[in-house]
Design an enzyme around this catalytic site. Structure first.
Site, PDB file in Angstrom:
ATOM      1  N   SER A  52      25.841 103.381  36.027  1.00 16.83           N
ATOM      2  CA  SER A  52      24.557 103.986  35.672  1.00 16.83           C
ATOM      3  C   SER A  52      24.077 104.886  36.818  1.00 16.83           C
ATOM      4  O   SER A  52      23.142 105.665  36.638  1.00 16.83           O
ATOM      5  CB  SER A  52      23.510 102.912  35.357  1.00 16.83           C
ATOM      6  OG  SER A  52      23.506 101.917  36.357  1.00 16.83           O
ATOM      7  N   LYS A 120      33.705  95.241  37.843  1.00 11.81           N
ATOM      8  CA  LYS A 120      33.348  95.048  36.426  1.00 11.81           C
ATOM      9  C   LYS A 120      34.010  96.158  35.629  1.00 11.81           C
ATOM     10  O   LYS A 120      34.084  97.295  36.102  1.00 11.81           O
ATOM     11  CB  LYS A 120      31.820  95.080  36.267  1.00 11.81           C
ATOM     12  CG  LYS A 120      31.342  95.102  34.807  1.00 11.81           C
ATOM     13  CD  LYS A 120      29.868  94.781  34.669  1.00 11.81           C
ATOM     14  CE  LYS A 120      28.918  95.956  34.729  1.00 11.81           C
ATOM     15  NZ  LYS A 120      29.173  97.029  33.741  1.00 11.81           N
ATOM     16  N   GLU A 122      34.583  97.626  31.290  1.00 14.27           N
ATOM     17  CA  GLU A 122      34.102  97.509  29.915  1.00 14.27           C
ATOM     18  C   GLU A 122      35.268  97.313  28.943  1.00 14.27           C
ATOM     19  O   GLU A 122      36.259  98.041  29.022  1.00 14.27           O
ATOM     20  CB  GLU A 122      33.330  98.781  29.522  1.00 14.27           C
ATOM     21  CG  GLU A 122      32.100  99.018  30.377  1.00 14.27           C
ATOM     22  CD  GLU A 122      31.308 100.273  29.975  1.00 14.27           C
ATOM     23  OE1 GLU A 122      31.672 100.945  28.983  1.00 14.27           O
ATOM     24  OE2 GLU A 122      30.320 100.573  30.664  1.00 14.27           O
ATOM     25  N   GLU A 189      25.633  93.449  26.566  1.00 11.82           N
ATOM     26  CA  GLU A 189      24.603  94.497  26.508  1.00 11.82           C
ATOM     27  C   GLU A 189      24.190  94.774  25.071  1.00 11.82           C
ATOM     28  O   GLU A 189      25.028  95.039  24.200  1.00 11.82           O
ATOM     29  CB  GLU A 189      25.134  95.785  27.176  1.00 11.82           C
ATOM     30  CG  GLU A 189      24.107  96.915  27.144  1.00 11.82           C
ATOM     31  CD  GLU A 189      24.373  98.049  28.120  1.00 11.82           C
ATOM     32  OE1 GLU A 189      25.305  97.942  28.952  1.00 11.82           O
ATOM     33  OE2 GLU A 189      23.631  99.051  28.043  1.00 11.82           O
TER      34      GLU A 189
HETATM   35  O1  KIV Z   1      26.059 100.527  34.947  1.00  6.47           O
HETATM   36  C1  KIV Z   1      25.185  99.657  34.761  1.00  6.47           C
HETATM   37  O2  KIV Z   1      24.066  99.736  35.282  1.00  6.47           O
HETATM   38  C2  KIV Z   1      25.521  98.533  33.902  1.00  6.47           C
HETATM   39  C3  KIV Z   1      24.412  97.619  33.499  1.00  6.47           C
HETATM   40  C4  KIV Z   1      23.553  98.270  32.509  1.00  6.47           C
HETATM   41  C5  KIV Z   1      24.914  96.312  33.036  1.00  6.47           C
HETATM   42  O3  KIV Z   1      26.645  98.372  33.515  1.00  6.47           O
END
Ligand code: KIV
Length: 271
Positions: A52, A120, A122, A189
């Site tokens: 993000s 992390k 997806e 999410e």
């Molecule tokens: O990139 C991000 O901020 C995220 C969150 C919204 C979980 O993946």
């Protein structure tokens, strides 16, 4: 429940213990040293260096443009600030979807060059081989299911996911797969609260929700959204804890008028 400041450093094992005790996990994003210092000092359990950053730091419309080098830059700034929190870094779009070797190389670069504690990514069963290969290298992996912003052009909108049974069933299977592979946690999410609650109680690993209701083991928000730095972004799931846009805007206006009026600097503010 107050913050357990006894914990010297939150680890993936601490998160597992929190789930077992019923202690909720607090996670926020941060992308730079100063913000991460505040967030860490306030007792956050997990700092997510989210992709993000592409939106809130760089002003892109989606998370797709941010690069691996840019994520490493943000992550290393956050790592220098985080004394207690576990630091998790997003693998950006294009750095892991190609094949599992590419995924492993990207994860290794993040760990080696930023000093972060986990990554992390997806997706569910489609990325199982990559998740497994990264885990084999000893890198802790957090999953991310439901609304996965890197697939926005496939979804078409940012609306709630898994409302239909077929997609809900796929999400249940993906969660179990990520757990079976060895992920330490999974972000859910924008899915219905009832589904998130059901999945959370069926899993041994903690779930972290964003727009997924109170049944998750933890919650995450984008720091710019919860501090009200982003004017105009008010989805239903967002609780805004401050209105920093207005606070900062007023401070800057005040400074501009002081400079123009030759009120700043004063005699005491010079050498
Ligand atoms: O990139 C991000 O901020 C995220 C969150 C919204 C979980 O993946």
């Amino acid at each position: 429940m107050s913050v357990n400041k006894e914990i010297k450093r939150v680890t993936t094992h601490s998160l597992q213990a929190m789930k077992a005790k019923g202690e909720k996990i607090a996670m926020l994003t941060a992308y730079d040293y100063s913000m991460a210092t505040i967030v860490d000092d306030a007792g956050i359990d997990v700092i997510l260096v989210g992709d993000s950053a592409s939106n809130v730091m760089a002003g892109h419309e989606t998370t797709l443009p941010i690069t691996l080098d840019q994520m490493i830059y943000h992550a290393s700034s956050v790592v220098r600030a985080a004394k207690r929190a576990l630091v998790v870094v997003d693998l950006p779009f294009g750095s892991y979807q190609g094949n599992s070797k590419e995924a492993l190389n990207s994860a290794i670069r993040i760990m080696k060059e930023s000093g972060a504690h986990a990554i992390k990514l997806e997706g569910g069963v489609e990325i199982a081989e990559s998740v497994s290969r990264i885990l084999t290298a000893g890198i802790p992996v957090m999953g991310h299911l439901g609304l996965t912003p890197q697939s926005i052009y496939k979804f078409g909108t940012y609306t709630v996911r898994a409302k239909e049974e077929a997609e809900a069933q796929k999400l249940r299977e993906d969660c179990l797969k990520l757990q079976e592979l060895g992920c330490f946690s999974v972000v859910l999410e924008k899915i219905p609260a009832a589904l998130a609650k059901e999945v959370t109680s069926s899993l041994q690993i903690p779930t972290i929700g964003i727009g997924a209701g109170q049944g998750c083991d933890g919650q995450v928000l984008v720091i710019h959204d919860m501090l009200g730095i982003n004017k105009g972004f008010r989805p239903r799931f967002l609780r805004q804890y401050a209105n920093l846009y207005d606070v900062m805007n007023e401070a800057v206006q005040h400074y501009v008028s002081d400079v123009k009026a030759q009120d700043f600097p004063s005699d005491k503010e010079q050498y």
